[in-house]
Design an enzyme around this catalytic site. Structure first.
Site, PDB file in Angstrom:
ATOM      1  N   ALA A 250     -11.161  19.347  11.506  1.00 46.28           N
ATOM      2  CA  ALA A 250     -11.377  18.892  12.889  1.00 46.28           C
ATOM      3  C   ALA A 250     -10.082  18.660  13.652  1.00 46.28           C
ATOM      4  O   ALA A 250     -10.090  17.995  14.683  1.00 46.28           O
ATOM      5  CB  ALA A 250     -12.214  17.619  12.880  1.00 46.28           C
ATOM      6  N   ALA A 251      -8.982  19.226  13.175  1.00 52.22           N
ATOM      7  CA  ALA A 251      -7.696  18.941  13.819  1.00 52.22           C
ATOM      8  C   ALA A 251      -7.669  19.392  15.278  1.00 52.22           C
ATOM      9  O   ALA A 251      -7.232  18.652  16.169  1.00 52.22           O
ATOM     10  CB  ALA A 251      -6.567  19.604  13.043  1.00 52.22           C
ATOM     11  N   GLY A 252      -8.117  20.609  15.539  1.00 58.02           N
ATOM     12  CA  GLY A 252      -8.119  21.105  16.908  1.00 58.02           C
ATOM     13  C   GLY A 252      -9.023  20.295  17.807  1.00 58.02           C
ATOM     14  O   GLY A 252      -8.673  19.994  18.958  1.00 58.02           O
TER      15      GLY A 252
END
Length: 305
Positions: A250-252
């Site tokens: 879920a970094a982006g």
């Protein structure tokens, strides 16, 4: 509830398995673990914006199955306004995710109820868009809906963010004029521009091309290499904070939500970018999608350490 960030997009239940490596075609691997985790790029970005300081509303669709109830409950637990999350007949969206021991992932998405998010559904909740300062869209719901939402948000004078993920093709040309901030990763920027993106210099060329198509400003996320910010007046490179990655799922989404939350409370573009970067860096140190997203207090603690 008044929302200063509205997210129009997908809600998925993530079915996550961890394995030593990503499987080859026709291969069966023994995995380490399995979990069901609320996700979907839209919902992830809504959760990120909420945890990182914004008042948030979500516009989307879930199925009338057990996953749908769980997805709605997960947003409500974050104090996200869900009156524009509609329940439709059939299954909710799901994402099948394999994460390897190097924290890389492979994902297959089944749209389910996300395919029922039509332009007419968005129009039913126009008052939600009217209450927003920032509107965020992605590409896990029908293209016609995304284009309609972008143009409606532009007509209302909102700050419009498009995270073009997943990007399997070029965007319709008439979308660009409605976008204030286009936020692709390297592969998405390459797909949209038709140019290779494998270095900072090539990212600049791709970003220039996308601005030439009409996007207001372009932020290309470059993973461990940080972020390239491009406007009509030039470029700026923002190095990434140094952390040990566990899961990049879920970094982006965390970056987009953090960036939007910071913009909505009046921070400068540079401040908002750095804020989103720290939030994204913290997210990759934890497993899962929504469970990995940090809070505003955690970002503040990291920045002061």
């Amino acid at each position: 509830m008044s929302a200063n960030v509205v997210v129009i997009g997908s809600l998925n239940m993530d079915l996550v398995t961890r394995a030593p490596r990503l499987p080859l075609g026709g291969e069966t691997l023994i995995g380490h673990s399995f979990a069901t985790v609320p996700g979907g790029k839209g919902a992830n970005q809504a959760v990120a914006a909420a945890r990182l300081g914004a008042a948030v509303a979500m516009v989307g669709c879930v199925g009338n199955d057990a996953y749908g109830a769980q997805l709605r409950d997960a947003l409500l637990a974050e104090r996200i306004d869900c009156r524009a999350v509609s329940t439709v007949e059939g299954s909710s969206g799901v994402a099948l995710i394999v994460v390897d021991d190097n924290s890389q992932n492979a994902i297959v998405i089944v749209a389910g109820a996300n395919g029922a998010l039509t332009s007419a559904v968005v129009d039913r909740f126009d008052d939600v868009l009217q209450a927003a300062d920032v509107v965020i869209c992605q590409l896990e719901v029908p293209d016609a809906t995304v284009g309609h939402a972008l143009k409606r948000a532009r007509a209302l004078g909102k700050t419009v963010i498009l995270n073009p993920a997943p990007a399997g093709r070029a965007l319709p040309p008439d979308w660009y004029a409605a976008i204030d901030y286009l936020i692709p990763n390297e592969s998405e920027a390459a797909t949209l521009s038709g140019l290779p993106v494998d270095s900072l210099e090539s990212a600049e060329r791709a970003a220039s091309h996308l601005i030439g198509l009409g996007a207001g400003k372009v932020l290309i996320t470059l993973g461990a290499q940080g972020l390239l910010f491009a406007s009509g007046t030039g470029f700026e490179h923002f190095p990434a904070p140094k952390v040990k990655a566990v899961d990049t799922t879920a970094a982006g989404d965390t970056f987009v939500g953090g960036f939007a939350a910071a913009l909505a409370r009046g921070e400068s573009e540079a401040q908002a970018i750095r804020y989103g970067q720290v939030a994204a860096a913290l997210s990759v140190t934890r497993a899962g999608a929504q469970p990995s997203i940090p809070t505003r207090s955690e970002v503040k603690a990291f920045k002061s350490s």
